[in-house]
Design a protein around this motif. Sequence first.
Motif, short mmCIF file in Angstrom:
data_model
loop_
_atom_site.label_atom_id
_atom_site.label_comp_id
_atom_site.label_asym_id
_atom_site.label_seq_id
_atom_site.Cartn_x
_atom_site.Cartn_y
_atom_site.Cartn_z
N GLY A 137 -39.69 -57.51 25.26
CA GLY A 137 -40.07 -57.57 26.67
C GLY A 137 -39.40 -56.53 27.52
O GLY A 137 -39.68 -56.44 28.73
N GLN A 138 -38.51 -55.72 26.96
CA GLN A 138 -37.84 -54.69 27.73
C GLN A 138 -38.81 -53.58 28.14
O GLN A 138 -39.81 -53.32 27.46
CB GLN A 138 -36.69 -54.08 26.91
N ASP A 139 -38.50 -52.93 29.26
CA ASP A 139 -39.34 -51.82 29.72
C ASP A 139 -39.31 -50.66 28.74
O ASP A 139 -40.29 -49.93 28.60
CB ASP A 139 -38.88 -51.35 31.10
N LEU A 140 -38.18 -50.48 28.09
CA LEU A 140 -38.03 -49.38 27.15
C LEU A 140 -37.44 -49.90 25.85
O LEU A 140 -36.37 -50.53 25.87
CB LEU A 140 -37.14 -48.28 27.72
N SER A 141 -38.14 -49.70 24.73
CA SER A 141 -37.65 -50.15 23.42
C SER A 141 -37.68 -48.98 22.46
O SER A 141 -38.48 -48.05 22.60
CB SER A 141 -38.52 -51.30 22.88
N ALA A 142 -36.80 -49.05 21.48
CA ALA A 142 -36.74 -48.01 20.44
C ALA A 142 -37.11 -48.67 19.11
O ALA A 142 -36.25 -49.13 18.37
CB ALA A 142 -35.34 -47.40 20.38
N LEU A 143 -38.41 -48.73 18.85
CA LEU A 143 -38.90 -49.50 17.71
C LEU A 143 -39.20 -48.60 16.52
O LEU A 143 -39.61 -47.45 16.67
CB LEU A 143 -40.16 -50.28 18.10
N ALA A 144 -39.02 -49.15 15.34
CA ALA A 144 -39.33 -48.44 14.10
C ALA A 144 -39.86 -49.45 13.08
O ALA A 144 -39.44 -50.61 13.07
CB ALA A 144 -38.10 -47.74 13.55
N PHE A 145 -40.78 -48.99 12.25
CA PHE A 145 -41.31 -49.82 11.17
C PHE A 145 -40.43 -49.65 9.93
O PHE A 145 -39.95 -48.54 9.65
CB PHE A 145 -42.75 -49.44 10.82
N CYS A 146 -40.23 -50.73 9.20
CA CYS A 146 -39.47 -50.68 7.96
C CYS A 146 -40.27 -51.31 6.84
O CYS A 146 -40.83 -52.40 7.00
CB CYS A 146 -38.13 -51.42 8.10
N TRP A 147 -40.32 -50.60 5.71
CA TRP A 147 -40.99 -51.11 4.52
C TRP A 147 -39.94 -51.39 3.45
O TRP A 147 -39.08 -50.56 3.19
CB TRP A 147 -41.96 -50.06 3.96
N ARG A 148 -40.03 -52.57 2.86
CA ARG A 148 -39.16 -52.90 1.72
C ARG A 148 -40.06 -53.15 0.52
O ARG A 148 -40.92 -54.03 0.54
CB ARG A 148 -38.32 -54.14 2.01
N ASP A 205 -47.29 -51.15 -9.54
CA ASP A 205 -48.33 -52.18 -9.47
C ASP A 205 -47.68 -53.55 -9.38
O ASP A 205 -46.78 -53.87 -10.16
CB ASP A 205 -49.23 -52.11 -10.71
N GLY A 206 -48.12 -54.37 -8.45
CA GLY A 206 -47.59 -55.72 -8.31
C GLY A 206 -46.26 -55.78 -7.59
O GLY A 206 -45.63 -56.85 -7.55
N ALA A 207 -45.81 -54.67 -6.99
CA ALA A 207 -44.53 -54.68 -6.27
C ALA A 207 -44.63 -55.56 -5.02
O ALA A 207 -45.67 -55.61 -4.35
CB ALA A 207 -44.13 -53.26 -5.87
N ALA A 208 -43.56 -56.27 -4.71
CA ALA A 208 -43.49 -57.09 -3.50
C ALA A 208 -43.20 -56.20 -2.30
O ALA A 208 -42.30 -55.36 -2.35
CB ALA A 208 -42.42 -58.17 -3.64
N VAL A 209 -43.97 -56.38 -1.23
CA VAL A 209 -43.85 -55.52 -0.05
C VAL A 209 -43.60 -56.37 1.18
O VAL A 209 -44.23 -57.41 1.38
CB VAL A 209 -45.14 -54.69 0.16
N THR A 210 -42.67 -55.92 2.01
CA THR A 210 -42.42 -56.55 3.31
C THR A 210 -42.44 -55.46 4.37
O THR A 210 -41.75 -54.44 4.24
CB THR A 210 -41.05 -57.26 3.35
N LEU A 211 -43.26 -55.64 5.40
CA LEU A 211 -43.33 -54.72 6.53
C LEU A 211 -42.72 -55.41 7.74
O LEU A 211 -43.14 -56.51 8.11
CB LEU A 211 -44.78 -54.32 6.82
N ALA A 212 -41.72 -54.80 8.35
CA ALA A 212 -41.02 -55.41 9.47
C ALA A 212 -40.83 -54.38 10.59
O ALA A 212 -40.89 -53.18 10.38
CB ALA A 212 -39.67 -55.97 9.04
N LEU A 213 -40.60 -54.91 11.78
CA LEU A 213 -40.34 -54.08 12.96
C LEU A 213 -38.90 -54.29 13.39
O LEU A 213 -38.42 -55.43 13.47
CB LEU A 213 -41.30 -54.49 14.10
N THR A 214 -38.18 -53.20 13.64
CA THR A 214 -36.79 -53.30 14.09
C THR A 214 -36.56 -52.30 15.21
O THR A 214 -37.42 -51.47 15.52
CB THR A 214 -35.82 -53.04 12.93
N GLU A 215 -35.40 -52.39 15.85
CA GLU A 215 -35.02 -51.45 16.89
C GLU A 215 -33.98 -50.51 16.31
O GLU A 215 -32.91 -50.94 15.86
CB GLU A 215 -34.46 -52.19 18.11
#
Length: 273
Positions: free
Chosen positions: A8-19, A88-98
């Motif tokens: 909810g901040q006016d300015l955020s520093a977001l990045a996507f992370c893949w595991r 093939d068949g690897a477990a993937v997690t996509l997350a958002l962090t600052e």
Amino acid sequence: MSAAAILGQDLSALAFCWRLARRDGVTIGLTSHDRDLTVGGVRYRAAPGLVPSAIRQGTELEPESMDVRGALSSDAITVRDLEAGRWDGAAVTLALTEWTDPGALWLVLAQGTLGAVEREGAAFTAELAGAAAVLNAPVAPETTPDCRATLGDRDCRVDLAKWRRVAVASGADDAVVGITGGMGAEEYYAFGTLRWLGGANVGIVQAIVAGDADGVTLADAPPFAVTPGTRVLLTQGCDRRLESCVGRFANAVNFRGEPWLPGNDLLTRYPGA
């Protein structure tokens, strides 16, 4: 600070992370930020080419709940490993962090497993099957005269320790792998598996279609050259017949088949036939 407050901040520093975690235990992290981030003990390597436009997500409950394009471009994900099927068949997690405070915000956007990775020119693409994929599974198994279980799984319940052994490969000629010291006549490796414990193929599991006194024949040739002296884990197989289940494994109580159920040919019978 809560996730809602950060977003909810006016300015955020977001990045996507893949595991990404392979079935052989190898795990890597990638991030859309231009510098490496460390979250939960996992180092997410900078991969600025990974952007939201590289993801296409559908709205229907389909097994292909998400397509991943352009994300599989990292020094840690090599062409050799992709073509060998290691991802093939690897477990993937996509997350958002600052990225100013990695881990303070960790919003999981998607989770699932990678389907078969395909090559499209110089890039790779894969389908990410999410939780909705289980809804496409059959409600009840189809009846079959042969066993539907896989040797050693939770339906079969056979302890595989007795049916495995570590051996040494003397080399490979196409799909035929020689075993140093030969094979025991009492061992049945057809329908079994060979897992490479060393060498260039380490971690890869291959199906065995036949075995003899000198070695085994695989369904496919090893992806990479085999160095004599490479250790392998051989697991015997089962032909899924009731006779084998009773005679070899004494496991008839867990047989998952209907060998005496009349087949469709019963409907075509008529008096005097």
